[in-house]
Design a protein around this motif. Structure first.
Motif, PDB file in Angstrom:
ATOM      1  N   GLN A 136       0.827  -1.206   0.000  1.00 44.58           N
ATOM      2  CA  GLN A 136       0.000   0.000   0.000  1.00 44.58           C
ATOM      3  C   GLN A 136       0.864   1.260   0.000  1.00 44.58           C
ATOM      4  O   GLN A 136       0.518   2.251  -0.654  1.00 44.58           O
ATOM      5  CB  GLN A 136      -0.951  -0.015   1.204  1.00 44.58           C
ATOM      6  N   ILE A 137       1.987   1.207   0.694  1.00 43.33           N
ATOM      7  CA  ILE A 137       2.906   2.351   0.683  1.00 43.33           C
ATOM      8  C   ILE A 137       3.420   2.594  -0.734  1.00 43.33           C
ATOM      9  O   ILE A 137       3.538   3.745  -1.187  1.00 43.33           O
ATOM     10  CB  ILE A 137       4.076   2.107   1.659  1.00 43.33           C
ATOM     11  N   SER A 138       3.683   1.513  -1.459  1.00 49.94           N
ATOM     12  CA  SER A 138       4.172   1.652  -2.835  1.00 49.94           C
ATOM     13  C   SER A 138       3.134   2.284  -3.746  1.00 49.94           C
ATOM     14  O   SER A 138       3.468   2.826  -4.810  1.00 49.94           O
ATOM     15  CB  SER A 138       4.586   0.286  -3.393  1.00 49.94           C
ATOM     16  N   GLN A 139       1.873   2.238  -3.309  1.00 48.09           N
ATOM     17  CA  GLN A 139       0.784   2.857  -4.074  1.00 48.09           C
ATOM     18  C   GLN A 139       0.457   4.260  -3.572  1.00 48.09           C
ATOM     19  O   GLN A 139      -0.520   4.866  -4.023  1.00 48.09           O
ATOM     20  CB  GLN A 139      -0.464   1.973  -3.999  1.00 48.09           C
ATOM     21  N   GLY A 140       1.249   4.746  -2.628  1.00 47.25           N
ATOM     22  CA  GLY A 140       1.093   6.124  -2.180  1.00 47.25           C
ATOM     23  C   GLY A 140       0.446   6.318  -0.823  1.00 47.25           C
ATOM     24  O   GLY A 140       0.319   7.454  -0.360  1.00 47.25           O
ATOM     25  N   ALA A 141       0.049   5.243  -0.169  1.00 46.64           N
ATOM     26  CA  ALA A 141      -0.617   5.389   1.129  1.00 46.64           C
ATOM     27  C   ALA A 141       0.354   5.922   2.175  1.00 46.64           C
ATOM     28  O   ALA A 141       1.482   5.437   2.290  1.00 46.64           O
ATOM     29  CB  ALA A 141      -1.190   4.055   1.588  1.00 46.64           C
ATOM     30  N   ASP A 142      -0.087   6.927   2.932  1.00 46.80           N
ATOM     31  CA  ASP A 142       0.755   7.435   4.014  1.00 46.80           C
ATOM     32  C   ASP A 142       0.070   7.341   5.379  1.00 46.80           C
ATOM     33  O   ASP A 142       0.617   7.789   6.383  1.00 46.80           O
ATOM     34  CB  ASP A 142       1.224   8.865   3.729  1.00 46.80           C
ATOM     35  N   VAL A 143      -1.120   6.750   5.418  1.00 46.15           N
ATOM     36  CA  VAL A 143      -1.794   6.388   6.670  1.00 46.15           C
ATOM     37  C   VAL A 143      -2.474   5.045   6.411  1.00 46.15           C
ATOM     38  O   VAL A 143      -3.153   4.889   5.389  1.00 46.15           O
ATOM     39  CB  VAL A 143      -2.867   7.422   7.094  1.00 46.15           C
ATOM     40  N   VAL A 144      -2.291   4.085   7.320  1.00 41.35           N
ATOM     41  CA  VAL A 144      -2.891   2.759   7.132  1.00 41.35           C
ATOM     42  C   VAL A 144      -3.620   2.343   8.412  1.00 41.35           C
ATOM     43  O   VAL A 144      -3.056   2.398   9.500  1.00 41.35           O
ATOM     44  CB  VAL A 144      -1.825   1.703   6.777  1.00 41.35           C
ATOM     45  N   TYR A 145      -4.861   1.925   8.254  1.00 39.06           N
ATOM     46  CA  TYR A 145      -5.711   1.474   9.353  1.00 39.06           C
ATOM     47  C   TYR A 145      -5.766  -0.047   9.334  1.00 39.06           C
ATOM     48  O   TYR A 145      -6.100  -0.649   8.317  1.00 39.06           O
ATOM     49  CB  TYR A 145      -7.106   2.070   9.163  1.00 39.06           C
ATOM     50  N   ALA A 146      -5.420  -0.674  10.442  1.00 40.76           N
ATOM     51  CA  ALA A 146      -5.434  -2.131  10.530  1.00 40.76           C
ATOM     52  C   ALA A 146      -6.595  -2.612  11.383  1.00 40.76           C
ATOM     53  O   ALA A 146      -6.728  -2.200  12.526  1.00 40.76           O
ATOM     54  CB  ALA A 146      -4.114  -2.634  11.119  1.00 40.76           C
ATOM     55  N   ALA A 147      -7.424  -3.481  10.831  1.00 41.90           N
ATOM     56  CA  ALA A 147      -8.496  -4.140  11.595  1.00 41.90           C
ATOM     57  C   ALA A 147      -8.311  -5.627  11.363  1.00 41.90           C
ATOM     58  O   ALA A 147      -9.043  -6.256  10.608  1.00 41.90           O
ATOM     59  CB  ALA A 147      -9.866  -3.669  11.135  1.00 41.90           C
ATOM     60  N   ALA A 148      -7.282  -6.180  12.008  1.00 47.52           N
ATOM     61  CA  ALA A 148      -6.846  -7.519  11.644  1.00 47.52           C
ATOM     62  C   ALA A 148      -6.341  -8.353  12.811  1.00 47.52           C
ATOM     63  O   ALA A 148      -5.590  -9.303  12.609  1.00 47.52           O
ATOM     64  CB  ALA A 148      -5.749  -7.407  10.584  1.00 47.52           C
TER      65      ALA A 148
END
Length: 331
Positions: A202-214
């Motif tokens: 996801q970072i490689s696709q430009g994401a700079d905030v990631v929410y984990a529900a896992a």
């Protein structure tokens, strides 16, 4: 080893406390273990708080396989534990088979509805809390792209993702939300390596905030986000402390309160359907010294205003599970 433990099975017996008094409450954790720093741990914290406040004790077990769900329920019921609380939707089928056989035992299941006269079904408005952290993600993002990493691909986790995406879009209609699930089996709850891989993708696709529900998988998400210099959002328990200054916030799902209330109510507790959302403190977002520098006063005021409107019914957040669709995200 007691007969009770022998009956339960050798692997399960390692985690089961024995020699308890009649009607001592019991807590059964879902796969992933009670120290997953997320859902199960929230349940454990609620039980621990009850024990500390009352001076009483409770029984507990960490499952090692799917096959132990019904077995553990029956053994606790046979031993006189009451109430018996299950952490997780996956207990639904087993409880449906067991509840009628023990009409004098009170059962509480979290994240699933089981229609039986001696069962309390507790569900949460996860989409409401996820909406709030979605707003925060959009406000904190510089790239306009944020991510979501779920555990097992089930409607409940899509409910988290959909609420999150709606919150993101409420702040920035042009934002991009990337959503990935870890897997389609219960193993998806405890795969931090896969969580790390998805975060990097996801970072490689430009994401700079990631929410984990896992569940336990989220530990890998938060670790990798911190290592790669982006922000993350925790879930269920307050996970801000795991990486101070790098976890934007955590979506609090007060499973601890559900367990605490069940143990406090005791045998013969009120059964039926119970919903915990923003209006009754069931969900929210975490603020503490670990993320204070990341959340501006404006950001917090905006999110609090949205929370008040949602609680009052003035703003509606679409629930994915109501119709298996999401207006803000395609799965």
């Amino acid at each position: 080893m007691t007969l009770f433990n022998k009956l339960l099975g050798a692997s399960a017996a390692l985690a089961l406390s024995a020699g308890a008094a009649l009607a001592e409450p019991a807590l059964i954790f879902d796969l992933g273990g009670k120290f997953d720093k997320s859902f199960n741990e929230a349940a454990f914290n609620g039980a621990t708080r009850w024990a500390e406040e009352t001076g009483e004790s409770f029984r507990e077990i960490e499952l090692q396989s799917e096959a132990q769900r019904e077995q553990a329920l029956r053994r606790f019921a046979e031993a006189g534990s009451n109430p018996i609380v299950m952490a997780g939707f996956a207990f639904g089928d087993a409880l449906g088979q067991v509840a009628a056989d023990y009409p004098d035992t009170s059962f509480v299941i979290i994240d699933m509805v089981v229609d039986a006269p001696n069962v309390r079904s507790v569900v949460f408005n996860e989409h409401e809390g996820s909406y709030l952290v979605g707003m925060m993600a959009a406000k904190a993002s510089s790239s306009g792209t944020v991510g979501f990493i779920g555990g097992m691909d089930i409607p409940l986790i899509r409910k988290f993702a959909c609420g999150y995406a709606q919150g993101v879009k409420a702040v920035n209609p042009d934002a991009t939300v990337i959503a990935n699930m870890t897997g389609t089996t219960p193993a998806a709850w405890n795969d931090p390596v896969k969580g790390s891989e998805l975060t990097k993708a996801q970072i490689s696709q430009g994401a700079d905030v990631v929410y984990a529900a896992a569940g336990g998988t989220g530990v890998g998400v938060l670790q990798t986000a911190a290592d790669e210099g982006i922000l993350s959002i925790g879930v269920d328990s307050n996970q801000n402390y795991l990486h101070p200054g790098k976890v934007l916030t955590s979506m609090m799902k007060r499973v601890d309160n559900a367990v605490f209330e069940a143990f406090s109510d005791g045998p013969g507790l009120e059964t039926g359907f119970q919903v915990m959302g923003l209006a009754n403190g069931g969900v929210g977002y975490a603020m503490d010294e670990n993320n204070a520098s990341l959340v501006s006063a404006e950001m917090q005021a905006s999110v609090d205003d949205a929370a008040a409107k949602i609680a009052a019914g003035d703003v509606a957040v679409h629930d994915y599970m109501s119709d298996d669709s999401c207006p803000a995200l395609n799965f």
